[in-house]
Motif scaffolding. Structure first.
Motif, PDB file in Angstrom:
ATOM      1  N   ALA A 321       0.857  -0.547  -0.620  1.00  0.00           N
ATOM      2  CA  ALA A 321       0.226  -0.320   0.162  1.00  0.00           C
ATOM      3  C   ALA A 321       0.618   1.096  -0.180  1.00  0.00           C
ATOM      4  O   ALA A 321       0.829   2.658  -0.757  1.00  0.00           O
ATOM      5  N   GLY A 322       2.341   1.329   0.859  1.00  0.00           N
ATOM      6  CA  GLY A 322       2.691   2.652   0.968  1.00  0.00           C
ATOM      7  C   GLY A 322       3.655   2.641  -0.023  1.00  0.00           C
ATOM      8  O   GLY A 322       3.675   3.944  -0.446  1.00  0.00           O
ATOM      9  N   ILE A 323       4.524   1.097  -1.473  1.00  0.00           N
ATOM     10  CA  ILE A 323       4.575   2.242  -1.827  1.00  0.00           C
ATOM     11  C   ILE A 323       3.643   2.600  -3.872  1.00  0.00           C
ATOM     12  O   ILE A 323       4.000   3.228  -4.113  1.00  0.00           O
ATOM     13  N   ARG A 324       2.243   1.967  -3.684  1.00  0.00           N
ATOM     14  CA  ARG A 324       1.437   2.023  -4.316  1.00  0.00           C
ATOM     15  C   ARG A 324       1.539   3.700  -4.565  1.00  0.00           C
ATOM     16  O   ARG A 324       0.439   3.715  -5.366  1.00  0.00           O
ATOM     17  N   ALA A 325       1.124   3.797  -3.288  1.00  0.00           N
ATOM     18  CA  ALA A 325       1.142   5.860  -3.108  1.00  0.00           C
ATOM     19  C   ALA A 325       2.424   6.650  -2.896  1.00  0.00           C
ATOM     20  O   ALA A 325       1.977   7.999  -3.225  1.00  0.00           O
ATOM     21  N   ILE A 326       3.371   6.138  -3.532  1.00  0.00           N
ATOM     22  CA  ILE A 326       4.294   7.020  -4.167  1.00  0.00           C
ATOM     23  C   ILE A 326       4.568   7.229  -5.673  1.00  0.00           C
ATOM     24  O   ILE A 326       3.885   6.818  -5.607  1.00  0.00           O
ATOM     25  N   PRO A 327       4.336   8.401  -5.481  1.00  0.00           N
ATOM     26  CA  PRO A 327       3.933   8.800  -7.209  1.00  0.00           C
ATOM     27  C   PRO A 327       5.338   9.113  -8.591  1.00  0.00           C
ATOM     28  O   PRO A 327       6.434   8.357  -7.339  1.00  0.00           O
ATOM     29  N   LEU A 388       9.091   3.157   3.739  1.00  0.00           N
ATOM     30  CA  LEU A 388       8.143   3.571   2.988  1.00  0.00           C
ATOM     31  C   LEU A 388       9.103   4.955   3.228  1.00  0.00           C
ATOM     32  O   LEU A 388       8.954   6.169   1.954  1.00  0.00           O
ATOM     33  N   ALA A 389       9.366   5.869   4.725  1.00  0.00           N
ATOM     34  CA  ALA A 389      10.041   6.426   4.732  1.00  0.00           C
ATOM     35  C   ALA A 389      10.781   7.385   2.943  1.00  0.00           C
ATOM     36  O   ALA A 389      11.641   8.295   2.502  1.00  0.00           O
ATOM     37  N   ASP A 390      12.268   6.428   3.622  1.00  0.00           N
ATOM     38  CA  ASP A 390      13.200   6.240   2.670  1.00  0.00           C
ATOM     39  C   ASP A 390      12.919   6.503   1.828  1.00  0.00           C
ATOM     40  O   ASP A 390      13.433   7.488   0.358  1.00  0.00           O
ATOM     41  N   LEU A 391      12.461   5.430   1.170  1.00  0.00           N
ATOM     42  CA  LEU A 391      11.713   5.182  -0.184  1.00  0.00           C
ATOM     43  C   LEU A 391      11.055   6.461  -1.103  1.00  0.00           C
ATOM     44  O   LEU A 391      11.168   7.142  -1.888  1.00  0.00           O
ATOM     45  N   ARG A 392       9.911   7.084  -0.143  1.00  0.00           N
ATOM     46  CA  ARG A 392      10.191   8.367  -0.592  1.00  0.00           C
ATOM     47  C   ARG A 392      10.430   9.065  -1.408  1.00  0.00           C
ATOM     48  O   ARG A 392      10.236  10.291  -2.030  1.00  0.00           O
ATOM     49  N   GLU A 393      11.589   9.645   0.134  1.00  0.00           N
ATOM     50  CA  GLU A 393      12.391  10.947  -0.241  1.00  0.00           C
ATOM     51  C   GLU A 393      13.385  10.540  -1.212  1.00  0.00           C
ATOM     52  O   GLU A 393      12.940  10.941  -1.941  1.00  0.00           O
ATOM     53  N   CYS A 394      13.824   9.484  -1.261  1.00  0.00           N
ATOM     54  CA  CYS A 394      14.484   8.943  -2.462  1.00  0.00           C
ATOM     55  C   CYS A 394      14.260   9.461  -4.275  1.00  0.00           C
ATOM     56  O   CYS A 394      14.678  10.128  -4.627  1.00  0.00           O
TER      57      CYS A 394
END
Length: 439
Positions: A321-327, A388-394
């Motif tokens: 869910a978190g990955i799918r929510a990252i643009p 997820l936080a690191d993935l979104r920021e990267c």
């Protein structure tokens, strides 16, 4: 200069201190920073494995007559696995050192069966393009032809493509439950029915998901049939040292009946050293691996496996869910297990992997299509939010034009641009030769 053997003895503490220091640059699997290779639960679980393995560290499973304790433990492990996979009293098998050996034994069995039952000198097997490379290795070692069937848009093998590839020399059809790249179970019911209708064998590679999928199904997940409850499935491999949480290396390979299993065995009666019999590839069979597998299955029981599966499913759901929510990020397919891959439509996914590695995360790289891969264990439960936080920021920084740290992105980009795959294989051989160079 080659490293020479030390001239004098060293103390135990001195040697162990150096040994422990060698892992300083290793992947930090205990902290949940690695998403392959290690299936860590907790320290108490690890202590059980070490103690059980240590109890039988010297024993050799090559001789069931010398060590009836190992024979009994192996028989119980195989029986428990057969029961988990809907096997009846006819299902038989052995333990092996891992998924590659289990797969090689299944291919060797199919070759011997085809030669004896069908008179095919050089049999062929049909496997999905997503199948584990151990099938390629088995075909290479045992002089078997392998034909690859392409996956459909859902990343499951296309059964029509499999049927198109069948020839008079076909002996075995393979499906994965699930294949490593995308975690999506192949259509085993259809593959097995096709094999049965043509008088062929059907092997299910459940090395990755075998000790996870049955418990996920008990917890209400929609897991398609994949084991001996499916008519036409004639053999199955499942790794105990993956989601069975046993010590490396431990796997099982199972057959629909004992007649099939006989094709796996090797015997030689002319050796001056005595009558030689061997159930699998290896001669010496580490007793510690057998004992640790037996111990962990009794230690966890159905209750323990269900608890681990519940935690992994919850963590996987959160990550998906978190990955799918990252643009810009997109999960590939609809994964059935705690294994999945994701790609990006807006940034170089290999650069994203390098950026995450710069923060201490080890995500496997994949190709065709380019993707990053995750294999979830109980250890990842506590780090999911941080990941997820690191993935979104990267991903956000890469999309804004910030460069990724130097890593494997350049290598994967170069390899992907080379049309001649033999040239790529040559590059990989050079790489491997360098890795194992002395010193």
């Amino acid at each position: 200069m080659p490293k020479s053997l030390p001239k004098t003895k060293r103390t135990k503490d001195n040697v162990l201190a150096e040994l422990r220091g060698l892992r300083s640059a290793d992947a930090q699997w205990k902290e949940g920073r690695t998403f392959s290779l290690v299936y860590y639960v907790d320290d108490e679980h690890s202590r059980l494995l070490k103690e059980a393995y240590g109890e039988f560290m010297a024993e050799n499973g090559l001789s069931p007559l010398a060590f009836p304790s190992l024979r009994r433990m192996e028989a119980e492990v195989v029986s428990m696995a057969a029961g988990l996979f809907h096997g009846d009293d006819d299902v038989a098998g052995t333990m092996t050192t891992g998924g590659t050996e289990s797969i090689m034994m299944a291919v060797k069995t199919a070759r011997e069966w085809a030669r004896k039952e069908k008179g095919i000198a050089r049999p062929e097997i049909i496997a999905p393009l997503t199948v584990h490379p151990a099938f390629e290795k088995a075909a290479h070692y045992f002089d078997v032809e392998i034909r690859h069937a392409a996956p459909g848009p859902d990343f499951r093998v296309d059964v029509r493509e499999v049927e198109r590839l069948i020839t008079p020399n076909t002996a075995l059809i393979v499906g994965s439950a699930p294949p490593y790249p995308h975690g999506v179970v192949d259509p085993i019911t259809e593959l097995a029915a096709l094999a049965q209708s043509r008088g062929l064998l059907c092997h299910v590679d459940a090395c990755l998901g075998g000790f996870f999928l049955p418990f996920a199904k008990q917890l209400g997940r929609d897991i398609p049939p994949f084991d001996f409850e499916v008519p036409g499935v004639t053999s199955l491999s499942a790794d105990l040292h993956k989601y069975g949480y046993a010590a490396k290396g431990a796997s099982v390979v199972l057959y629909r009946n004992r007649e099939l299993r006989r094709h796996q065995f090797f015997t030689y009666s002319e050796w001056p050293g005595g009558l030689y019999i061997s159930p699998s590839m290896t001669g010496t069979r580490p007793g510690g691996a057998i004992a640790a597998a037996w111990a962990v299955m009794h230690y966890l029981g159905e209750e323990g496996y269900l608890d681990h599966a519940r935690r992994i499913l919850a963590t996987t759901d959160k990550l998906l869910a978190g990955i799918r929510a990252i643009p810009g990020l997109r999960v590939l397919g609809a994964p059935h297990a705690g294994v999945f891959a994701f790609t990006s439509d807006s940034v170089n996914v290999y650069e994203l992997g390098d950026a995450m590695e710069g923060r201490g995360w080890k995500l496997d790289r994949q190709q065709n299509p380019p993707a990053l891969h995750c294999m979830i264990t109980p250890a990842h439960e506590r780090v999911a939010d941080t990941l997820l936080a690191d993935l979104r920021e990267c991903a956000s920084k890469l999309a804004a034009g910030e460069p990724a740290p130097e890593g494997s992105a350049a290598m994967y980009g170069m390899v992907g641009a080379i049309p001649d795959r033999q040239q790529v294989d040559g590059f990989l051989l050079d790489f491997l030769d360098g890795v194992f160079d002395r010193g």
